[in-house]
Design a protein around this motif. Structure first.
Motif, short mmCIF file in Angstrom:
data_model
loop_
_atom_site.label_atom_id
_atom_site.label_comp_id
_atom_site.label_asym_id
_atom_site.label_seq_id
_atom_site.Cartn_x
_atom_site.Cartn_y
_atom_site.Cartn_z
N TYR A 177 49.18 35.84 48.88
CA TYR A 177 49.39 37.25 48.54
C TYR A 177 49.78 37.41 47.07
O TYR A 177 49.21 38.24 46.36
CB TYR A 177 50.47 37.83 49.46
N LEU A 178 50.73 36.61 46.60
CA LEU A 178 51.13 36.69 45.20
C LEU A 178 49.97 36.33 44.27
O LEU A 178 49.78 36.97 43.23
CB LEU A 178 52.30 35.74 44.94
N ALA A 179 49.21 35.30 44.63
CA ALA A 179 48.08 34.90 43.78
C ALA A 179 47.03 35.99 43.71
O ALA A 179 46.44 36.23 42.65
CB ALA A 179 47.48 33.60 44.31
N ARG A 180 46.77 36.65 44.82
CA ARG A 180 45.78 37.72 44.82
C ARG A 180 46.23 38.89 43.95
O ARG A 180 45.46 39.42 43.16
CB ARG A 180 45.54 38.18 46.25
N ILE A 181 47.48 39.29 44.09
CA ILE A 181 48.00 40.39 43.29
C ILE A 181 48.00 40.03 41.81
O ILE A 181 47.60 40.83 40.95
CB ILE A 181 49.42 40.77 43.76
N TYR A 182 48.40 38.81 41.49
CA TYR A 182 48.47 38.42 40.09
C TYR A 182 47.08 38.26 39.49
O TYR A 182 46.85 38.63 38.32
CB TYR A 182 49.27 37.12 39.93
N ALA A 183 46.14 37.69 40.25
CA ALA A 183 44.78 37.53 39.73
C ALA A 183 44.13 38.87 39.48
O ALA A 183 43.41 39.05 38.49
CB ALA A 183 43.95 36.71 40.72
N ALA A 184 44.36 39.85 40.36
CA ALA A 184 43.80 41.18 40.16
C ALA A 184 44.34 41.85 38.91
O ALA A 184 43.63 42.62 38.26
CB ALA A 184 44.07 42.05 41.39
N ALA A 185 45.59 41.53 38.55
CA ALA A 185 46.20 42.16 37.38
C ALA A 185 45.95 41.39 36.09
O ALA A 185 45.86 41.98 35.02
CB ALA A 185 47.70 42.32 37.60
N ALA A 186 45.83 40.06 36.17
CA ALA A 186 45.79 39.23 34.97
C ALA A 186 44.38 38.82 34.55
O ALA A 186 44.18 38.44 33.40
CB ALA A 186 46.63 37.97 35.17
N VAL A 187 43.42 38.86 35.47
CA VAL A 187 42.06 38.42 35.16
C VAL A 187 41.15 39.64 35.11
O VAL A 187 40.76 40.17 36.16
CB VAL A 187 41.55 37.41 36.21
N PRO A 188 40.80 40.13 33.92
CA PRO A 188 39.93 41.31 33.84
C PRO A 188 38.53 41.01 34.38
O PRO A 188 37.97 39.92 34.16
CB PRO A 188 39.89 41.62 32.34
N ALA A 189 37.97 41.97 35.07
CA ALA A 189 36.61 41.80 35.60
C ALA A 189 35.60 41.66 34.47
O ALA A 189 34.58 40.95 34.62
CB ALA A 189 36.26 42.98 36.50
N ASP A 190 35.83 42.31 33.32
CA ASP A 190 34.90 42.21 32.20
C ASP A 190 34.82 40.79 31.66
O ASP A 190 33.75 40.34 31.24
CB ASP A 190 35.33 43.16 31.08
N VAL A 191 35.96 40.08 31.66
CA VAL A 191 35.96 38.70 31.18
C VAL A 191 35.14 37.81 32.11
O VAL A 191 34.38 36.94 31.67
CB VAL A 191 37.40 38.19 31.04
N VAL A 192 35.30 38.01 33.41
CA VAL A 192 34.53 37.23 34.37
C VAL A 192 33.04 37.51 34.22
O VAL A 192 32.21 36.58 34.23
CB VAL A 192 35.02 37.53 35.80
N GLU A 193 32.67 38.77 34.08
CA GLU A 193 31.26 39.13 33.91
C GLU A 193 30.71 38.56 32.61
O GLU A 193 29.54 38.13 32.55
CB GLU A 193 31.11 40.65 33.94
N ALA A 194 31.52 38.56 31.56
CA ALA A 194 31.06 37.98 30.29
C ALA A 194 30.79 36.49 30.43
O ALA A 194 29.82 35.96 29.87
CB ALA A 194 32.11 38.23 29.21
N GLY A 195 31.63 35.79 31.19
CA GLY A 195 31.39 34.37 31.43
C GLY A 195 30.10 34.14 32.19
O GLY A 195 29.36 33.19 31.91
N ARG A 196 29.82 34.98 33.18
CA ARG A 196 28.58 34.84 33.93
C ARG A 196 27.37 35.12 33.04
O ARG A 196 26.33 34.44 33.16
CB ARG A 196 28.60 35.80 35.12
N MET A 197 27.47 36.11 32.18
CA MET A 197 26.36 36.42 31.28
C MET A 197 26.10 35.30 30.29
O MET A 197 24.96 35.09 29.85
CB MET A 197 26.64 37.72 30.53
N ASP A 198 27.15 34.54 29.94
CA ASP A 198 26.99 33.39 29.05
C ASP A 198 26.45 32.17 29.75
O ASP A 198 26.25 31.12 29.12
CB ASP A 198 28.32 33.05 28.38
#
Length: 302
Positions: A177-198
């Motif tokens: 639960y803590l990891a899910r809440i923290y990942a949703a707040a600390a890992v921007p979706a744009d950064v993940v998408e940028a990594g996939r595009m690269d």
């Protein structure tokens, strides 16, 4: 050259010069209530700790004959007697607790990081259902799960082994639960998408991009799990019968039971309890420093 006279204002009724004008004394008194409440709570929590620290310095005779909060002179002798008890079985209990807590907390933190990141990042059918089941697991008392866990491990002949204590600790609903809440707040979706595009794969995105952002939250999960496993009593009590595999909590409990017939063992129990707290204090101080530095570095990078 003319000067403009500034009229002197009289202090308001009920106020004194040099203080917050117009602020009623009653409001200041009410503002002290939270501070007094916190001080009382701190005294309530620290008083037993102070008693253990002072009692660990007393010999068996001083423990029952001197003032409660008067330090004694027998700490070194108590440590020697504790180390000599059954050829040093106390330190074996400490080693077992360190094994259970360190390995269990590391594995639990890894599982929580994987699960929390997946629940926060990916969209799939049943995601919210899984998360709600995890929330129900957070609310579930451990005593309810202990017997089913024992029955499951008994079917695989894993009871009375190190794995019987480690395996149930790997999955922590609260950690996920803590990891899910923290990942949703600390890992921007744009950064993940940028990594996939690269062209980065999902595993590379997680290990190189998401995980460094989640480190402060994972340190918190590790600390919570370490403390929970170190202080766990019920699960080892049900799973283990060989006292050489006991953690420190269960070992001190058996020593306390023997103290009912041998009062001299009470000093060993108290000294052992004091020494068992020291690793938790040291871990908290070390992780708190690392936690603060990591948060500051993350703020600078952002």
């Amino acid at each position: 050259m003319s000067s403009v006279a500034v009229p002197q204002t009289e202090p308001l009724a009920g106020s004194t010069p040099g203080t917050d004008r117009g602020r009623p004394p009653l409001r200041r008194r009410i503002a002290l209530i939270p501070t007094v409440t916190l001080l009382l709570g701190a005294v309530y929590c620290l008083l037993p700790v102070a008693w253990v620290v002072i009692a660990a310095t007393k010999s068996g005779r001083e423990l029952f004959s001197t003032f409660t909060f008067l330090p004694g002179t027998g700490f070194a002798a108590n440590v020697q007697d504790l180390s000599a008890y059954r050829d040093g079985v106390y330190w074996q209990w400490m080693g077992n607790s360190a094994l259970y807590a360190v390995l269990g907390a590391l594995l639990s933190t890894c599982v929580s990081a994987f699960s929390g990141y997946a629940l926060a990042t990916y969209r799939f059918r049943g995601r919210e259902t899984i998360f709600n089941v995890l929330l129900a697991g957070v609310l579930m008392p451990p005593v309810i799960l202990a017997i089913p866990q024992y029955l499951l491990l008994a079917e695989t002949d894993l009871t009375d082994s190190y794995l019987s204590v480690l395996l149930p600790q790997i999955l922590s609903p609260y950690g996920v639960y803590l990891a899910r809440i923290y990942a949703a707040a600390a890992v921007p979706a744009d950064v993940v998408e940028a990594g996939r595009m690269d062209g980065a794969g999902e595993w590379r995105i997680f290990t190189r991009i998401a995980l460094p952002m989640m480190i402060p939250g994972m340190v918190t999960v590790f600390l919570f799990q370490f403390v929970a496993i170190w202080n766990n009593f019920l699960l080892p009590y049900i799973m283990l019968s060989d006292d050489e595999k006991f953690p420190i909590t269960l070992g001190l409990f058996t020593l306390l039971e023997q103290g009912a017939n041998t009062p001299a063992l009470y000093t060993l129990v108290i000294t052992g309890a004091f020494l068992a707290v020291l690793p938790l204090v040291a871990l908290f101080l070390v992780i708190q420093r690392f936690w603060s530095l990591d948060l500051l570095s993350g703020a600078v990078k952002s």
